[in-house]
Design an enzyme around this catalytic site. Structure first.
Site, PDB file in Angstrom:
ATOM      1  CD  GLN A 111      -2.232   1.193   2.944  1.00 37.52           C
ATOM      2  OE1 GLN A 111      -1.622   0.600   3.833  1.00 37.52           O
ATOM      3  NE2 GLN A 111      -3.323   1.873   3.179  1.00 37.52           N
ATOM      4  CB  SER A 114       2.635   6.684   4.793  1.00 33.26           C
ATOM      5  OG  SER A 114       1.565   6.125   5.489  1.00 33.26           O
ATOM      6  CB  SER A 146       3.921  -3.218   5.309  1.00 30.40           C
ATOM      7  OG  SER A 146       3.799  -2.332   6.381  1.00 30.40           O
ATOM      8  CD  GLU A 229      -4.381   0.189   6.881  1.00 28.94           C
ATOM      9  OE1 GLU A 229      -4.768   1.290   6.447  1.00 28.94           O
ATOM     10  OE2 GLU A 229      -3.182  -0.117   6.999  1.00 28.94           O
ATOM     11  CD  GLU A 362      -2.175   9.396  19.599  1.00 27.64           C
ATOM     12  OE1 GLU A 362      -2.008   8.782  18.512  1.00 27.64           O
ATOM     13  OE2 GLU A 362      -1.517   9.113  20.613  1.00 27.64           O
TER      14      GLU A 362
HETATM   15  C1  LIG Z   1       4.573  -1.058  11.228  1.00 28.32           C
HETATM   16  C2  LIG Z   1       4.015  -0.020  10.315  1.00 28.32           C
HETATM   17  C3  LIG Z   1       3.615  -0.378   9.052  1.00 28.32           C
HETATM   18  C4  LIG Z   1       3.118   0.589   8.179  1.00 28.32           C
HETATM   19  N1  LIG Z   1       2.780   0.197   6.905  1.00 28.32           N
HETATM   20  C5  LIG Z   1       2.345   1.121   6.024  1.00 28.32           C
HETATM   21  C6  LIG Z   1       2.062   0.757   4.672  1.00 28.32           C
HETATM   22  O1  LIG Z   1       2.184  -0.406   4.286  1.00 28.32           O
HETATM   23  N2  LIG Z   1       1.677   1.706   3.813  1.00 28.32           N
HETATM   24  C7  LIG Z   1       1.527   3.005   4.189  1.00 28.32           C
HETATM   25  O2  LIG Z   1       1.146   3.813   3.340  1.00 28.32           O
HETATM   26  N3  LIG Z   1       1.805   3.407   5.458  1.00 28.32           N
HETATM   27  C8  LIG Z   1       2.208   2.488   6.375  1.00 28.32           C
HETATM   28  N4  LIG Z   1       2.501   2.874   7.678  1.00 28.32           N
HETATM   29  C9  LIG Z   1       2.442   4.287   8.022  1.00 28.32           C
HETATM   30  C10 LIG Z   1       1.302   4.678   8.960  1.00 28.32           C
HETATM   31  O3  LIG Z   1       0.075   4.660   8.297  1.00 28.32           O
HETATM   32  C11 LIG Z   1       1.649   6.069   9.499  1.00 28.32           C
HETATM   33  O4  LIG Z   1       2.818   5.936  10.270  1.00 28.32           O
HETATM   34  C12 LIG Z   1       0.546   6.646  10.335  1.00 28.32           C
HETATM   35  O5  LIG Z   1      -0.579   6.944   9.565  1.00 28.32           O
HETATM   36  C13 LIG Z   1       1.011   7.915  11.106  1.00 28.32           C
HETATM   37  O6  LIG Z   1       1.597   8.819  10.238  1.00 28.32           O
HETATM   38  P1  LIG Z   1       3.031   9.457  10.560  1.00 28.32           P
HETATM   39  O7  LIG Z   1       3.966   8.347  10.892  1.00 28.32           O
HETATM   40  O8  LIG Z   1       3.389  10.349   9.445  1.00 28.32           O
HETATM   41  O9  LIG Z   1       2.822  10.283  11.889  1.00 28.32           O
HETATM   42  P2  LIG Z   1       2.207  11.755  12.015  1.00 28.32           P
HETATM   43  O10 LIG Z   1       0.991  11.847  11.161  1.00 28.32           O
HETATM   44  O11 LIG Z   1       3.290  12.752  11.763  1.00 28.32           O
HETATM   45  O12 LIG Z   1       1.770  11.782  13.523  1.00 28.32           O
HETATM   46  C14 LIG Z   1       2.675  12.078  14.591  1.00 28.32           C
HETATM   47  C15 LIG Z   1       1.894  12.135  15.896  1.00 28.32           C
HETATM   48  O13 LIG Z   1       0.908  13.184  15.835  1.00 28.32           O
HETATM   49  C16 LIG Z   1      -0.383  12.687  16.146  1.00 28.32           C
HETATM   50  N5  LIG Z   1      -1.400  13.366  15.335  1.00 28.32           N
HETATM   51  C17 LIG Z   1      -1.342  13.666  14.006  1.00 28.32           C
HETATM   52  N6  LIG Z   1      -2.463  14.294  13.622  1.00 28.32           N
HETATM   53  C18 LIG Z   1      -3.258  14.395  14.705  1.00 28.32           C
HETATM   54  C19 LIG Z   1      -4.567  14.933  14.943  1.00 28.32           C
HETATM   55  N7  LIG Z   1      -5.274  15.505  13.955  1.00 28.32           N
HETATM   56  N8  LIG Z   1      -5.086  14.843  16.198  1.00 28.32           N
HETATM   57  C20 LIG Z   1      -4.381  14.255  17.218  1.00 28.32           C
HETATM   58  N9  LIG Z   1      -3.129  13.762  17.054  1.00 28.32           N
HETATM   59  C21 LIG Z   1      -2.590  13.799  15.812  1.00 28.32           C
HETATM   60  C22 LIG Z   1      -0.334  11.212  15.769  1.00 28.32           C
HETATM   61  O14 LIG Z   1      -1.298  10.458  16.482  1.00 28.32           O
HETATM   62  C23 LIG Z   1       1.105  10.846  16.165  1.00 28.32           C
HETATM   63  O15 LIG Z   1       1.170  10.564  17.552  1.00 28.32           O
HETATM   64  C24 LIG Z   1       2.998   1.935   8.587  1.00 28.32           C
HETATM   65  C25 LIG Z   1       3.384   2.295   9.892  1.00 28.32           C
HETATM   66  C26 LIG Z   1       3.893   1.342  10.735  1.00 28.32           C
HETATM   67  C27 LIG Z   1       4.295   1.760  12.118  1.00 28.32           C
END
Ligand SMILES: Cc1cc2nc3c(=O)[nH]c(=O)nc-3n(C[C@H](O)[C@H](O)[C@H](O)COP(=O)(O)OP(=O)(O)OC[C@H]3O[C@@H](n4cnc5c(N)ncnc54)[C@H](O)[C@@H]3O)c2cc1C
Length: 393
Positions: A111, A114, A146, A229, A362
């Protein structure tokens, strides 16, 4: 014959003719597809029988009871998210072309959502898709992808119109991961395993026939993927005492010298939470109809992620100093899927990702607040602006 009996008959026939303990995995899973028990709510001829989604539990009990591996464990993104998205939004015979090799796990899927600047704020993504004749040309970078290193196909969300509002200018594609211009680089997690990757796309061409949904309607298609998902990650086994809570009980049984009354209380409380979740999930699954899951799938995802973490934290507390013993942080592939979960310390470390992957807890609480409970929306400073005018880091 009622629907439940049809499902039962089809599943029994599969295990009789393709005993999962004797035939290769792909043959067994391909037979599940042909018999309509891969996703029972899908149409006949496309892996289903056109019956209620809730009856999948009837099929799974027979298939897994006979020793069949749950395909979700091998091809989670393909089985849980790509299949319903391609079925609902694919053009022409795209679903017929792609679903059988997906179901048999011949084709693993990933997928590409991100990006370094777009995770929770997924609709802010920057990867561009520009129309060129019958193709689209894609440029950009994705992250945390992933299984990209094993995938044959990807679900890709890209920006096709930077002048539109951020949710409106997106288009959704199926991308061939073997296409020219796709580069996959592994990322090491704190377990040492490289389960996910960075993916770079440089002038990758995608035929328009691989577009899912209308041009500019990618956000709506992405919702199909994300709802599936969350409900597939949040879903639990229908069998009592398996998964994380089963690990904790096994550990308790194996190490009587480490038991204390306080830890017994904690384990009993976790068991109760796990049972409440399993039974709630079962009830929800049985009453599910044929459509896509809705935002309420986020509830199961939040609960299961936080429970998983609590269970493995209990395991670490139970083990005491032994919990700190972890032998190997070197960069390595996730190995055979059967070994993927590793030892108990590895499962504890991996569980930290549960409240991030598939939407953070969150953000899912926001989804539940706004879309299930009808509470006022989160503050959105960028709403109403064209995407290209939104400041980016
Ligand atoms: C093991 C693993 C596998 C993954 N696999 C995939 C994949 O296959 N494909 C893919 O596309 N993505 C994948 N991801 C990515 C995942 O979807 C993102 O990490 C996730 O959506 C959070 O985005 P970010 O890491 O950019 O954090 P950010 O969006 O930068 O968030 C940082 C912090 O801010 C908080 N936050 C952000 N916005 C808000 C809000 N509006 N209100 C309150 N709090 C908020 C979040 O909760 C978090 O604590 C994977 C992640 C992990 C850990």
């Amino acid at each position: 014959m009622d629907d439940s009996a049809r499902v039962e008959k089809a599943a029994r026939q599969v295990v009789e003719e393709h005993d999962p303990k004797k035939v290769p995995l792909r043959e067994f899973l391909g037979a599940c597809y042909d018999a309509g028990v891969a996703w029972v709510h899908f149409p006949e001829g496309l892996g289903g029988l056109g019956v209620s989604r809730g009856l999948q539990a009837v099929a799974d009990e027979i298939l897994q009871g006979a020793g069949g591996i749950n395909p979700f464990a091998i091809n989670p993104i393909g089985h849980g998210m790509a299949a319903p998205t391609v079925l609902e939004h694919g053009q022409g015979d795209l679903a017929a072309q792609l679903l059988r090799p997906l179901a048999s796990t011949e084709h693993i899927w990933c997928q590409l959502f991100s990006e370094p600047g777009a995770g929770s704020d997924l609709a802010g993504l920057a990867t561009s898709a520009v129309r060129d004749g019958d193709d689209w040309v894609v440029n950009g970078q994705k992250v945390w992808t992933s299984l990209a290193h094993r995938a044959r196909y990807a679900l890709l969300l890209a920006r096709s119109d930077p002048d539109a509002f951020k949710h409106k200018g997106l288009t959704y594609f199926v991308m061939d991961m073997q296409a020219e211009g796709v580069e996959t680089r592994p990322l090491r997690q704190m377990t040492g395993q490289a389960e996910f990757n960075e993916v770079y796309m440089s002038d990758v061409r995608i035929p328009d026939s691989h577009r899912l949904g209308a041009v500019g309607d990618g956000w709506r298609v992405a919702m199909t993927t994300l709802m599936n998902e969350r409900s597939s990650i949040g879903g639990t086994s229908s069998v009592r005492g398996v998964g994380a809570i089963g690990d904790a009980v096994d550990l308790w049984a194996a190490r009587p010298e480490l038991r204390t009354p306080v830890l017994r209380d904690k384990l009993a409380a976790l068991w109760t939470r796990a049972e409440a979740q399993r039974l709630t999930d079962q009830r929800a699954r049985r009453s599910a109809s044929t459509g896509s899951p809705g935002p309420e799938g986020s509830i199961a995802k939040v609960v299961s992620a936080e429970l998983n973490q609590a269970v493995y934290e209990f395991c670490m507390e139970f083990l005491g100093p032994e919990a700190t013993l972890y032998g190997d942080y070197t960069l390595r592939d996730i190995g055979r899927m059967e070994d993927y979960r590793g030892g108990i310390q590895q499962r504890f470390l991996r569980a930290r990702a549960n409240t991030i992957e598939g939407g953070t807890s969150e953000v899912l609480r926001n989804v539940i607040g706004e879309r299930v409970l009808g509470l006022p929306g989160d503050l959105r400073a960028d709403s109403g602006k064209p995407w290209k005018e939104i400041p980016r880091g």
